[in-house]
Design a protein around this motif. Structure first.
Motif, PDB file in Angstrom:
ATOM      1  N   ARG A   1       0.815  -1.221   0.000  1.00 15.01           N
ATOM      2  CA  ARG A   1       0.000   0.000   0.000  1.00 15.01           C
ATOM      3  C   ARG A   1       0.849   1.273   0.000  1.00 15.01           C
ATOM      4  NH1 ARG A   1      -3.009   1.179   4.287  1.00 15.01           N
ATOM      5  NH2 ARG A   1      -1.682   0.067   5.788  1.00 15.01           N
ATOM      6  N   PHE A   2       1.982   1.228   0.665  1.00 15.31           N
ATOM      7  CA  PHE A   2       2.871   2.389   0.759  1.00 15.31           C
ATOM      8  C   PHE A   2       4.090   2.175  -0.121  1.00 15.31           C
ATOM      9  CE2 PHE A   2       1.748   3.977   5.329  1.00 15.31           C
ATOM     10  CZ  PHE A   2       0.398   3.951   5.008  1.00 15.31           C
ATOM     11  N   SER A   3       4.650   3.299  -0.606  1.00 16.60           N
ATOM     12  CA  SER A   3       5.854   3.231  -1.432  1.00 16.60           C
ATOM     13  C   SER A   3       6.780   4.376  -1.058  1.00 16.60           C
ATOM     14  CB  SER A   3       5.479   3.308  -2.909  1.00 16.60           C
ATOM     15  OG  SER A   3       6.631   3.303  -3.715  1.00 16.60           O
ATOM     16  N   ILE A   4       8.033   4.046  -0.776  1.00 16.53           N
ATOM     17  CA  ILE A   4       9.029   5.063  -0.446  1.00 16.53           C
ATOM     18  C   ILE A   4       9.905   5.298  -1.664  1.00 16.53           C
ATOM     19  CG2 ILE A   4      10.659   3.353   0.497  1.00 16.53           C
ATOM     20  CD1 ILE A   4      11.463   5.489   2.599  1.00 16.53           C
ATOM     21  N   SER A   5      10.254   6.556  -1.885  1.00 17.74           N
ATOM     22  CA  SER A   5      11.139   6.906  -2.990  1.00 17.74           C
ATOM     23  C   SER A   5      11.935   8.145  -2.602  1.00 17.74           C
ATOM     24  CB  SER A   5      10.331   7.159  -4.272  1.00 17.74           C
ATOM     25  OG  SER A   5       9.438   8.243  -4.093  1.00 17.74           O
TER      26      SER A   5
END
Length: 121
Positions: free
Chosen positions: A67-71
């Protein structure tokens, strides 16, 4: 020394999305691994996502995986947390943190002031 400033928190309905940003001061941002933590009232602080210095290695807690994405954008000294399919249990203060090294690990010496995320049901 690193100073971190989060933004992008707010109130959203369940199922909605938010994108948090964390902008760092200083010239060493691109050499540091970064993490997003959260803390809900009465609960321990939780590491939800982390990313290495170049953005090729990421990790997520089971509670947010998928559900979450870090970039990150090293040219902008900024790390992001894209949060989709938000649930009421995602409600917390979200903190950005920086490591002293470029690899993901347990210690984060530098912290932002936090941004509130509230998910209504």
């Amino acid at each position: 020394q690193v100073q971190l400033v989060e933004s992008g928190g707010g109130l959203v309905q369940a199922g909605g999305s938010l994108r948090l940003s964390c902008t760092a001061s200083g010239r060493s941002f691109s050499s540091r691994a970064m993490g997003w933590f959260r803390q809900a009232p009465g609960k321990e602080r939780e590491l939800v996502a982390a990313i290495n210095w170049i953005g090729r290695s990421t990790s997520y807690s089971d509670s947010v995986k998928g559900r979450f994405s870090i970039s990150r954008d090293n040219a902008k000294n900024t790390v992001y947390l894209q949060m989709n399919s938000l649930k009421p249990e995602d409600t917390a203060v979200y903190y950005c943190a920086a490591r002293s090294s470029g690899v993901v690990g347990p210690e984060y010496p530098y912290w932002g002031q936090g941004t509130q995320v509230t998910v209504s049901s």
